[in-house]
Design a protein around this motif. Structure first.
Motif, PDB file in Angstrom:
ATOM      1  N   PHE A   1      27.973  56.068 -11.706  1.00  0.00           N
ATOM      2  CA  PHE A   1      28.945  55.481 -10.774  1.00  0.00           C
ATOM      3  C   PHE A   1      28.914  53.958 -10.776  1.00  0.00           C
ATOM      4  CE2 PHE A   1      25.018  56.567  -8.531  1.00  0.00           C
ATOM      5  CZ  PHE A   1      24.610  55.308  -8.131  1.00  0.00           C
TER       6      PHE A   1
ATOM      7  N   LYS B   1      16.246  40.940   4.178  1.00  0.00           N
ATOM      8  CA  LYS B   1      16.427  42.392   3.977  1.00  0.00           C
ATOM      9  C   LYS B   1      16.494  42.587   2.465  1.00  0.00           C
ATOM     10  CE  LYS B   1      20.440  44.424   4.947  1.00  0.00           C
ATOM     11  NZ  LYS B   1      21.548  44.876   5.787  1.00  0.00           N
TER      12      LYS B   1
ATOM     13  N   GLY C   1      20.268  51.113   0.267  1.00  0.00           N
ATOM     14  CA  GLY C   1      20.835  51.475  -1.028  1.00  0.00           C
ATOM     15  C   GLY C   1      19.992  52.471  -1.811  1.00  0.00           C
ATOM     16  N   GLY C   2      20.643  53.070  -2.803  1.00  0.00           N
ATOM     17  CA  GLY C   2      19.944  53.975  -3.714  1.00  0.00           C
ATOM     18  C   GLY C   2      19.823  55.396  -3.211  1.00  0.00           C
TER      19      GLY C   2
ATOM     20  N   ILE D   1      25.002  54.237   6.744  1.00  0.00           N
ATOM     21  CA  ILE D   1      26.131  53.547   6.114  1.00  0.00           C
ATOM     22  C   ILE D   1      26.781  54.438   5.051  1.00  0.00           C
ATOM     23  CG2 ILE D   1      26.837  51.421   4.943  1.00  0.00           C
ATOM     24  CD1 ILE D   1      23.878  50.421   5.715  1.00  0.00           C
TER      25      ILE D   1
ATOM     26  N   TYR E   1      32.960  55.708  -2.499  1.00  0.00           N
ATOM     27  CA  TYR E   1      32.882  55.492  -3.948  1.00  0.00           C
ATOM     28  C   TYR E   1      34.085  54.694  -4.457  1.00  0.00           C
ATOM     29  CZ  TYR E   1      33.472  56.638  -8.887  1.00  0.00           C
ATOM     30  OH  TYR E   1      33.700  56.554 -10.220  1.00  0.00           O
ATOM     31  N   GLN E   2      33.805  53.637  -5.221  1.00  0.00           N
ATOM     32  CA  GLN E   2      34.852  52.820  -5.850  1.00  0.00           C
ATOM     33  C   GLN E   2      35.022  53.287  -7.297  1.00  0.00           C
ATOM     34  OE1 GLN E   2      36.182  50.110  -3.692  1.00  0.00           O
ATOM     35  NE2 GLN E   2      35.069  51.573  -2.409  1.00  0.00           N
TER      36      GLN E   2
ATOM     37  N   ASN F   1      33.599  52.396 -14.304  1.00  0.00           N
ATOM     38  CA  ASN F   1      32.342  53.140 -14.407  1.00  0.00           C
ATOM     39  C   ASN F   1      32.544  54.474 -15.095  1.00  0.00           C
ATOM     40  OD1 ASN F   1      32.511  55.310 -12.176  1.00  0.00           O
ATOM     41  ND2 ASN F   1      33.070  53.454 -11.086  1.00  0.00           N
TER      42      ASN F   1
ATOM     43  N   ILE G   1      27.987  44.189  -6.396  1.00  0.00           N
ATOM     44  CA  ILE G   1      27.779  45.563  -6.857  1.00  0.00           C
ATOM     45  C   ILE G   1      29.042  46.402  -6.646  1.00  0.00           C
ATOM     46  CG2 ILE G   1      26.410  47.680  -6.573  1.00  0.00           C
ATOM     47  CD1 ILE G   1      24.056  45.916  -5.725  1.00  0.00           C
TER      48      ILE G   1
HETATM   49  O1  V47 Z   1      22.959  51.795  -3.738  1.00  0.00           O
HETATM   50  C1  V47 Z   1      27.160  51.475  -6.581  1.00  0.00           C
HETATM   51  C2  V47 Z   1      26.467  51.705  -4.159  1.00  0.00           C
HETATM   52  C3  V47 Z   1      24.895  50.500  -3.110  1.00  0.00           C
HETATM   53  C4  V47 Z   1      29.223  52.028  -6.404  1.00  0.00           C
HETATM   54  O2  V47 Z   1      21.428  48.506   4.026  1.00  0.00           O
HETATM   55  C5  V47 Z   1      28.680  51.989  -5.123  1.00  0.00           C
HETATM   56  O3  V47 Z   1      22.682  47.272   5.298  1.00  0.00           O
HETATM   57  C6  V47 Z   1      30.680  52.554  -4.198  1.00  0.00           C
HETATM   58  O4  V47 Z   1      23.308  49.882  -0.430  1.00  0.00           O
HETATM   59  N1  V47 Z   1      31.265  52.653  -5.407  1.00  0.00           N
HETATM   60  C7  V47 Z   1      24.476  49.101  -2.773  1.00  0.00           C
HETATM   61  N2  V47 Z   1      29.391  52.241  -4.021  1.00  0.00           N
HETATM   62  C8  V47 Z   1      25.054  48.676  -1.431  1.00  0.00           C
HETATM   63  C9  V47 Z   1      24.198  49.097  -0.287  1.00  0.00           C
HETATM   64  C10 V47 Z   1      24.418  48.516   1.055  1.00  0.00           C
HETATM   65  C11 V47 Z   1      25.617  47.939   1.365  1.00  0.00           C
HETATM   66  C12 V47 Z   1      25.791  47.381   2.635  1.00  0.00           C
HETATM   67  C13 V47 Z   1      24.798  47.376   3.553  1.00  0.00           C
HETATM   68  C14 V47 Z   1      23.577  47.964   3.236  1.00  0.00           C
HETATM   69  C15 V47 Z   1      22.495  47.909   4.239  1.00  0.00           C
HETATM   70  C16 V47 Z   1      23.384  48.544   1.989  1.00  0.00           C
HETATM   71  O5  V47 Z   1      26.203  50.449  -3.619  1.00  0.00           O
HETATM   72  C17 V47 Z   1      24.154  51.248  -4.164  1.00  0.00           C
HETATM   73  C18 V47 Z   1      25.136  52.328  -4.523  1.00  0.00           C
HETATM   74  O6  V47 Z   1      24.965  53.452  -3.698  1.00  0.00           O
HETATM   75  N3  V47 Z   1      27.388  51.668  -5.284  1.00  0.00           N
HETATM   76  N4  V47 Z   1      28.278  51.687  -7.288  1.00  0.00           N
HETATM   77  C19 V47 Z   1      30.585  52.395  -6.530  1.00  0.00           C
HETATM   78  N5  V47 Z   1      31.168  52.531  -7.737  1.00  0.00           N
END
Ligand code: V47
Length: 344
Positions: A56, A123, A159-160, A232, A236-237, A241, A303
């Motif tokens: 993704f 963070k 994330g993750g 959160i 999915y975007q 990908n 990202i």
């Molecule tokens: O872990 C990657 C995601 C995450 C795509 O903790 C995608 O406050 C959508 O975790 N489409 C990173 N999502 C962002 C994240 C985050 C964002 C805002 C706040 C917090 C927080 C955490 O982005 C990755 C993954 O799951 N990601 N590719 C996609 N194509």
């Protein structure tokens, strides 16, 4: 309202959207009234070179994106200096899994930021990064976590997490931190009295059942640790990908998922409508469907924007607070641990 079971939660999806919204809104109003939280923050993504191959992801340079980069600590500190001068209270630092950067490069930057800007909340490091660092440098999770604390990391981002269902995970991000490892790392972090967030990537190949299962696993850990500040759901975007999803998830399904997360996660205080992946407009509507947090001004994010999100640039505090007010809610600036700073 008594706690909903897995089957009851899946059945909620069959309700009319507005009925579901009303249920979620009641819970939101009881917990937060009309307050919507946000913070003034900056996302920093220091490297896009990645040893993993999540289908993704459009950010990783080893896949479709030929433009590799790794920032120096000086470059990162310049960014922090700039955003500090403009009122940011948090830096959210997430990188790809770069095997060439070195453990020191990953960790020492936090100490440098904390030394120069002790008032800024750091963070940083997702459970996926911690798992990568542990494997790459032959350390235990506890050792990496101790190093994070020593170097000044204040909280962990969510994330993750992607989707915890093992089959879906195998398909979308084989080889990365497993679901149980992800949860174990957060449990260890919480056991040090520290807070973190938890995400869910949805709108790709997962089913409604997979989403509810994901929420249930979060609820179980939260019962044990009470360490998650916010949930959160990340939409999915679809662009750039390798997960070839033809149809975007509908706004109806996004709002239902938001509302159901508010109902299921009765032990998680904050549900974040992350405008980066949902769009600002839908994030504003989400306030009526259980969400009480809109993340922050962000400034720059790489990202999600690599996969099509309109977040390469953030939103100004003035615009952000005006949008929240105009949608009938009270914009409340918070710190990273949800202490209220100012009602705008
Ligand atoms: O872990 C990657 C995601 C995450 C795509 O903790 C995608 O406050 C959508 O975790 N489409 C990173 N999502 C962002 C994240 C985050 C964002 C805002 C706040 C917090 C927080 C955490 O982005 C990755 C993954 O799951 N990601 N590719 C996609 N194509």
């Amino acid at each position: 309202m008594s706690r909903v079971s897995f089957d009851e939660a899946v059945a909620l999806y069959d309700l009319d959207l507005f009925e579901l919204g009303e249920m979620a809104d009641k819970i939101r109003q009881a917990k937060h009234g009309k307050k919507t939280y946000f913070n003034i923050n900056r996302h920093i993504n220091p490297t896009n070179i990645c040893a993993d191959v999540c289908k993704f992801c459009a950010y990783s340079a080893t896949r479709k994106n030929p433009n590799q980069y790794t920032m120096t600590h000086e470059e990162i500190l310049e960014i922090v200096k700039d955003v500090d001068s403009r009122g940011a209270k948090e830096v959210h630092i997430v990188s790809a899994h770069n095997p060439n950067a070195g453990l020191k490069w990953y960790l020492e930057i936090f100490k440098k930021i904390k030394t120069a800007y002790p008032h800024i909340h750091v963070k940083a490091l997702t459970a996926a990064e911690i798992d990568f660092l542990a494997r790459e440098y032959d350390k235990t999770y506890d050792e990496i976590i101790d190093l994070m604390v020593e170097n000044g990391v204040d909280s962990m981002p969510g994330g993750g997490a992607e989707i915890f269902d093992e089959k879906i995970r195998e398909y979308i991000c084989k080889g990365k931190v497993t679901s149980s490892q992800w949860l174990d790392i957060h449990e260890k972090w919480h056991s040090r009295g520290k807070k973190s967030n938890v995400t869910m990537l949805f709108g790709h190949v997962e089913s409604r059942e997979n989403r509810v299962d994901h929420m249930m696993r979060i609820r179980d850990l939260q019962d044990k640790t009470d360490g998650f500040n916010s949930f959160i759901p990340l939409v999915y975007q679809t662009q750039n990908n390798y997960l070839k999803i033809k149809n975007d998830i509908t706004a109806n399904e996004i709002l239902k998922t938001m509302a159901i997360s508010r109902i299921v996660l009765d032990n998680v205080q904050n549900i974040k409508a992350y405008w980066v992946t949902s769009t600002v407009n839908l994030a504003l509507v989400s306030q009526e469907f259980g969400a009480n947090d809109l993340d922050g001004t962000i400034e720059k994010e790489l990202i999600n924007s690599a996969a099509g999100a309109k977040s390469a640039n953030g939103v100004s505090v003035q615009d952000f607070t005006k949008l929240i007010k105009n949608s009938g809610f009270i914009p409340v600036e918070r710190d990273s641990l949800y202490n209220e700073i100012k009602e705008w």
